[in-house]
Design a protein around this motif. Sequence first.
Motif, PDB file in Angstrom:
ATOM      1  N   GLU A  14       0.870  -1.148  -0.077  1.00 19.46           N
ATOM      2  CA  GLU A  14      -0.094   0.046   0.015  1.00 19.46           C
ATOM      3  C   GLU A  14       0.808   1.152   0.101  1.00 19.46           C
ATOM      4  OE1 GLU A  14      -2.263  -0.363   3.452  1.00 19.46           O
ATOM      5  OE2 GLU A  14      -3.861  -1.897   2.482  1.00 19.46           O
ATOM      6  N   TRP A  15       2.035   1.181   0.621  1.00 17.54           N
ATOM      7  CA  TRP A  15       2.849   2.347   0.633  1.00 17.54           C
ATOM      8  C   TRP A  15       3.556   2.727  -0.609  1.00 17.54           C
ATOM      9  CZ3 TRP A  15       8.443   2.425   0.605  1.00 17.54           C
ATOM     10  CH2 TRP A  15       8.943   3.622   0.819  1.00 17.54           C
ATOM     11  N   GLU A  18       0.766   4.264  -2.849  1.00 18.01           N
ATOM     12  CA  GLU A  18       0.784   5.585  -2.523  1.00 18.01           C
ATOM     13  C   GLU A  18       1.752   6.470  -3.161  1.00 18.01           C
ATOM     14  OE1 GLU A  18       0.572   6.345   1.551  1.00 18.01           O
ATOM     15  OE2 GLU A  18      -1.401   5.101   2.037  1.00 18.01           O
ATOM     16  N   LEU A  19       2.975   5.938  -3.328  1.00 18.97           N
ATOM     17  CA  LEU A  19       4.073   6.599  -3.856  1.00 18.97           C
ATOM     18  C   LEU A  19       4.091   6.684  -5.523  1.00 18.97           C
ATOM     19  CD1 LEU A  19       7.110   5.200  -1.732  1.00 18.97           C
ATOM     20  CD2 LEU A  19       6.032   7.595  -1.484  1.00 18.97           C
ATOM     21  N   ASP A  22       2.607   1.705  -9.705  1.00 18.35           N
ATOM     22  CA  ASP A  22       1.148   1.026 -10.148  1.00 18.35           C
ATOM     23  C   ASP A  22       1.475   0.083 -11.028  1.00 18.35           C
ATOM     24  OD1 ASP A  22       2.160   2.331 -12.304  1.00 18.35           O
ATOM     25  OD2 ASP A  22       0.358   3.584 -12.699  1.00 18.35           O
TER      26      ASP A  22
END
Length: 255
Positions: A14-15, A18-19, A22
């Motif tokens: 998840e981190w 967020e960065l 993808d």
Amino acid sequence: MESLDWHSGLAALEWQVELGADECISDAPINRYDVPAEAPKVAAKAVKPAAPVITPKLDVVAEAQKAAQTASNLDELKAAMAGFEHCDLRKGAQNLVFSDGIVGAPLMVVGEAPGREEDIAGKPFIGAAGAMLDRMLGAIDVSRTKDVYITNVIPWRPPSNRDPKSLEIAMMQPFLMRHIALAAPKVLIAMGNISCQALLDRKGVTRLRGTWAEAAGLPVMPMFHPAYLLRNPAVKREAWADLLDVRARLKGNGP
């Protein structure tokens, strides 16, 4: 490297999302610009063309022959003609002009096509041309009220009184021949070019008049149409000679 448990791994993933990470990548780098000059061609599958749809052409003359032969009397013939849908003349006419006079009369007059007055009244040979015909027949002691039967080749008025076309004549010819058979006259008069074409398969009433011919097994006298006599009084002498021949034939004295 310590192995991550499921929850720690999910938190790390998840981190990264967020960065902005993808998509996954492999250990070896990929050159996105290194692509084939042309995309590989896929062979097109041959498509067999559909067979053309052929609609058989309707033989309108054959249809007219079938319709005419179904009639066993004049009322049935009139109904068959009224129900015949393949002649476009019926669409612009007010009435079917079938006949006038006496059924079974020894003399049958066959005209060309109805005019305006005949179309309105639904009877052949009325108006000025009809009055002329009555005078002509009266000169040889014949009357439509007792010893003559009258019809036309074409039962519907052509637009603007134009001459009927060859196909229109051919379509109505079987009905005319059946009409003659059912009316059973002894002598026919073909009034005008269209009548000569339908009965004798010949045109040129000026050349044909005055000479007996044959149609439907009956003697036929080609004659000038009464409307033509009204426009050309000089030919009344020839018409009178033809009428005398008709009278002689009716009395059994003709050739």
